[in-house]
Motif scaffolding. Structure first.
Motif, PDB file in Angstrom:
ATOM      1  N   TYR A  22       0.826  -1.202   0.000  1.00 43.23           N
ATOM      2  CA  TYR A  22       0.000   0.000   0.000  1.00 43.23           C
ATOM      3  C   TYR A  22       0.868   1.264   0.000  1.00 43.23           C
ATOM      4  O   TYR A  22       0.504   2.281  -0.594  1.00 43.23           O
ATOM      5  CB  TYR A  22      -0.959   0.016   1.191  1.00 43.23           C
ATOM      6  CG  TYR A  22      -2.031   1.055   1.037  1.00 43.23           C
ATOM      7  CD1 TYR A  22      -3.136   0.819   0.232  1.00 43.23           C
ATOM      8  CD2 TYR A  22      -1.922   2.293   1.667  1.00 43.23           C
ATOM      9  CE1 TYR A  22      -4.117   1.773   0.056  1.00 43.23           C
ATOM     10  CE2 TYR A  22      -2.902   3.263   1.498  1.00 43.23           C
ATOM     11  CZ  TYR A  22      -3.990   3.001   0.696  1.00 43.23           C
ATOM     12  OH  TYR A  22      -4.953   3.955   0.502  1.00 43.23           O
ATOM     13  N   GLN A  23       2.025   1.179   0.624  1.00 40.52           N
ATOM     14  CA  GLN A  23       2.966   2.301   0.624  1.00 40.52           C
ATOM     15  C   GLN A  23       3.428   2.596  -0.808  1.00 40.52           C
ATOM     16  O   GLN A  23       3.536   3.755  -1.215  1.00 40.52           O
ATOM     17  CB  GLN A  23       4.151   1.945   1.512  1.00 40.52           C
ATOM     18  CG  GLN A  23       5.155   3.052   1.734  1.00 40.52           C
ATOM     19  CD  GLN A  23       6.281   2.612   2.670  1.00 40.52           C
ATOM     20  OE1 GLN A  23       6.395   1.435   3.028  1.00 40.52           O
ATOM     21  NE2 GLN A  23       7.097   3.563   3.046  1.00 40.52           N
ATOM     22  N   LEU A  24       3.677   1.535  -1.588  1.00 44.01           N
ATOM     23  CA  LEU A  24       4.063   1.699  -2.994  1.00 44.01           C
ATOM     24  C   LEU A  24       2.954   2.391  -3.784  1.00 44.01           C
ATOM     25  O   LEU A  24       3.221   3.280  -4.587  1.00 44.01           O
ATOM     26  CB  LEU A  24       4.373   0.342  -3.626  1.00 44.01           C
ATOM     27  CG  LEU A  24       5.655  -0.337  -3.180  1.00 44.01           C
ATOM     28  CD1 LEU A  24       5.673  -1.779  -3.653  1.00 44.01           C
ATOM     29  CD2 LEU A  24       6.881   0.408  -3.692  1.00 44.01           C
ATOM     30  N   ARG A  25       1.719   1.969  -3.540  1.00 43.13           N
ATOM     31  CA  ARG A  25       0.597   2.571  -4.253  1.00 43.13           C
ATOM     32  C   ARG A  25       0.507   4.064  -3.943  1.00 43.13           C
ATOM     33  O   ARG A  25       0.325   4.892  -4.833  1.00 43.13           O
ATOM     34  CB  ARG A  25      -0.712   1.878  -3.859  1.00 43.13           C
ATOM     35  CG  ARG A  25      -1.922   2.439  -4.580  1.00 43.13           C
ATOM     36  CD  ARG A  25      -3.197   1.787  -4.086  1.00 43.13           C
ATOM     37  NE  ARG A  25      -4.344   2.277  -4.796  1.00 43.13           N
ATOM     38  CZ  ARG A  25      -5.025   3.361  -4.474  1.00 43.13           C
ATOM     39  NH1 ARG A  25      -4.641   4.101  -3.449  1.00 43.13           N
ATOM     40  NH2 ARG A  25      -6.083   3.734  -5.175  1.00 43.13           N
ATOM     41  N   THR A  26       0.636   4.422  -2.678  1.00 38.60           N
ATOM     42  CA  THR A  26       0.550   5.822  -2.272  1.00 38.60           C
ATOM     43  C   THR A  26       1.668   6.643  -2.886  1.00 38.60           C
ATOM     44  O   THR A  26       1.430   7.743  -3.413  1.00 38.60           O
ATOM     45  CB  THR A  26       0.605   5.931  -0.729  1.00 38.60           C
ATOM     46  OG1 THR A  26      -0.465   5.158  -0.180  1.00 38.60           O
ATOM     47  CG2 THR A  26       0.483   7.363  -0.274  1.00 38.60           C
ATOM     48  N   GLU A  27       2.892   6.129  -2.846  1.00 39.98           N
ATOM     49  CA  GLU A  27       4.027   6.875  -3.395  1.00 39.98           C
ATOM     50  C   GLU A  27       3.948   6.981  -4.919  1.00 39.98           C
ATOM     51  O   GLU A  27       4.290   8.017  -5.484  1.00 39.98           O
ATOM     52  CB  GLU A  27       5.343   6.228  -2.962  1.00 39.98           C
ATOM     53  CG  GLU A  27       5.637   6.437  -1.492  1.00 39.98           C
ATOM     54  CD  GLU A  27       7.047   5.997  -1.098  1.00 39.98           C
ATOM     55  OE1 GLU A  27       7.935   5.948  -1.971  1.00 39.98           O
ATOM     56  OE2 GLU A  27       7.243   5.701   0.094  1.00 39.98           O
ATOM     57  N   PHE A  28       3.493   5.924  -5.579  1.00 42.14           N
ATOM     58  CA  PHE A  28       3.336   5.968  -7.035  1.00 42.14           C
ATOM     59  C   PHE A  28       2.313   7.034  -7.409  1.00 42.14           C
ATOM     60  O   PHE A  28       2.526   7.831  -8.327  1.00 42.14           O
ATOM     61  CB  PHE A  28       2.904   4.594  -7.560  1.00 42.14           C
ATOM     62  CG  PHE A  28       2.944   4.466  -9.058  1.00 42.14           C
ATOM     63  CD1 PHE A  28       4.088   4.038  -9.700  1.00 42.14           C
ATOM     64  CD2 PHE A  28       1.836   4.780  -9.825  1.00 42.14           C
ATOM     65  CE1 PHE A  28       4.134   3.926 -11.086  1.00 42.14           C
ATOM     66  CE2 PHE A  28       1.862   4.677 -11.208  1.00 42.14           C
ATOM     67  CZ  PHE A  28       3.021   4.240 -11.841  1.00 42.14           C
ATOM     68  N   ASP A  29       1.208   7.063  -6.684  1.00 46.13           N
ATOM     69  CA  ASP A  29       0.156   8.045  -6.921  1.00 46.13           C
ATOM     70  C   ASP A  29       0.682   9.465  -6.705  1.00 46.13           C
ATOM     71  O   ASP A  29       0.409  10.374  -7.484  1.00 46.13           O
ATOM     72  CB  ASP A  29      -1.023   7.763  -5.992  1.00 46.13           C
ATOM     73  CG  ASP A  29      -2.234   8.601  -6.337  1.00 46.13           C
ATOM     74  OD1 ASP A  29      -2.692   8.532  -7.481  1.00 46.13           O
ATOM     75  OD2 ASP A  29      -2.713   9.333  -5.447  1.00 46.13           O
ATOM     76  N   THR A  30       1.476   9.656  -5.655  1.00 43.80           N
ATOM     77  CA  THR A  30       2.039  10.979  -5.350  1.00 43.80           C
ATOM     78  C   THR A  30       2.999  11.430  -6.447  1.00 43.80           C
ATOM     79  O   THR A  30       2.928  12.565  -6.919  1.00 43.80           O
ATOM     80  CB  THR A  30       2.774  10.946  -3.999  1.00 43.80           C
ATOM     81  OG1 THR A  30       1.837  10.603  -2.976  1.00 43.80           O
ATOM     82  CG2 THR A  30       3.392  12.293  -3.672  1.00 43.80           C
ATOM     83  N   ARG A  31       3.876  10.533  -6.859  1.00 39.87           N
ATOM     84  CA  ARG A  31       4.887  10.924  -7.854  1.00 39.87           C
ATOM     85  C   ARG A  31       4.312  11.175  -9.232  1.00 39.87           C
ATOM     86  O   ARG A  31       4.894  11.927 -10.011  1.00 39.87           O
ATOM     87  CB  ARG A  31       5.972   9.850  -7.941  1.00 39.87           C
ATOM     88  CG  ARG A  31       6.748   9.753  -6.657  1.00 39.87           C
ATOM     89  CD  ARG A  31       8.211   9.559  -6.869  1.00 39.87           C
ATOM     90  NE  ARG A  31       8.845   9.194  -5.616  1.00 39.87           N
ATOM     91  CZ  ARG A  31       9.975   8.538  -5.530  1.00 39.87           C
ATOM     92  NH1 ARG A  31      10.598   8.159  -6.620  1.00 39.87           N
ATOM     93  NH2 ARG A  31      10.482   8.263  -4.365  1.00 39.87           N
ATOM     94  N   THR A  32       3.201  10.520  -9.558  1.00 42.11           N
ATOM     95  CA  THR A  32       2.594  10.735 -10.875  1.00 42.11           C
ATOM     96  C   THR A  32       1.435  11.724 -10.805  1.00 42.11           C
ATOM     97  O   THR A  32       0.725  11.914 -11.783  1.00 42.11           O
ATOM     98  CB  THR A  32       2.086   9.411 -11.471  1.00 42.11           C
ATOM     99  OG1 THR A  32       1.097   8.853 -10.602  1.00 42.11           O
ATOM    100  CG2 THR A  32       3.217   8.430 -11.686  1.00 42.11           C
ATOM    101  N   GLY A  33       1.243  12.339  -9.647  1.00 49.42           N
ATOM    102  CA  GLY A  33       0.196  13.332  -9.498  1.00 49.42           C
ATOM    103  C   GLY A  33      -1.200  12.756  -9.658  1.00 49.42           C
ATOM    104  O   GLY A  33      -2.131  13.466 -10.011  1.00 49.42           O
ATOM    105  N   GLY A  34      -1.343  11.458  -9.414  1.00 47.72           N
ATOM    106  CA  GLY A  34      -2.650  10.823  -9.530  1.00 47.72           C
ATOM    107  C   GLY A  34      -3.118  10.649 -10.959  1.00 47.72           C
ATOM    108  O   GLY A  34      -4.260  10.272 -11.209  1.00 47.72           O
ATOM    109  N   SER A  35      -2.235  10.895 -11.937  1.00 49.05           N
ATOM    110  CA  SER A  35      -2.650  10.818 -13.337  1.00 49.05           C
ATOM    111  C   SER A  35      -2.597   9.397 -13.881  1.00 49.05           C
ATOM    112  O   SER A  35      -3.060   9.129 -14.968  1.00 49.05           O
ATOM    113  CB  SER A  35      -1.771  11.726 -14.196  1.00 49.05           C
ATOM    114  OG  SER A  35      -0.440  11.256 -14.187  1.00 49.05           O
TER     115      SER A  35
END
Length: 197
Positions: A22-35
């Protein structure tokens, strides 16, 4: 070599230490701006493949009992290689928009001008939204987010230019064809999902 951008993105997130799903999902979302939406199921499926390929290994459990993962030496080497390997044309994803227009031009029941105009309107709306975000991105002091937004904006600018070009080509073709050869753009029985004017 990994081909999937999500797999590479997740592998890159391990560079600063072990993480759980879940930490990976959150960080991926943050780095890609949720796009680029990635669900938790996809994260764990991708983790399984990274483990299988020897790029990631188990790092035990967190204090909360969550399974932790870390990058391996093989994964670090592969990641370094990915960073310096240019993306070639064959690596790029197929464009649904290009395929849609290619199919639409072959279907006499479709009004290409309507298809292009609808897409242009949506692309311009997205570009406005990203441009608004970009104006405020410099205030954060972060470099990654403004660069990512610039990429999205430039891609949309290119898409809009291509749509203008496609529309001009269609109009030129219609002007060259004799009137008797032209099929009505929209039939009485529109395609499923076709927008009515």
């Amino acid at each position: 070599m990994l081909r999937n951008a999500v797999r590479w993105g997740l592998l890159a997130l391990f560079a600063d230490g072990p993480k759980y799903g879940y930490q990976l999902r959150t960080e991926f979302d943050t780095r890609t701006g949720g796009s680029w939406a990635v669900n938790v199921g996809q994260i764990y499926t991708t983790l399984d493949r990274l483990v299988r390929d020897g790029y990631v290994s188990s790092a035990g459990d967190s204090r909360d009992g969550l399974a932790m993962y870390e990058i391996t030496d093989q994964g670090r080497t592969a990641l370094e290689c990915w960073y310096v390997t240019p993306i070639t044309k064959t690596d790029r994803p197929r464009s649904e928009l290009a395929i849609k227009l290619a199919m639409a031009t072959a279907d006499p029941r479709v009004d290409i001008a309507v298809v292009v105009q609808k897409q242009r309107t949506e692309s311009m709306r997205q570009m406005r939204d990203y441009t608004d975000l970009r104006r405020h991105a410099n205030d954060s002091g972060d470099l990654i987010w403004p660069l990512f937004l610039d990429h999205l904006i430039f891609a949309l600018e290119s898409e809009i230019r291509w749509l203008d070009h496609a529309e001009a080509m269609v109009l030129r073709r219609e002007q060259i064809q004799p009137a008797s050869d032209l099929t009505p753009a929209v039939s009485e029985a529109p395609l499923s999902g076709q927008v009515q004017r």
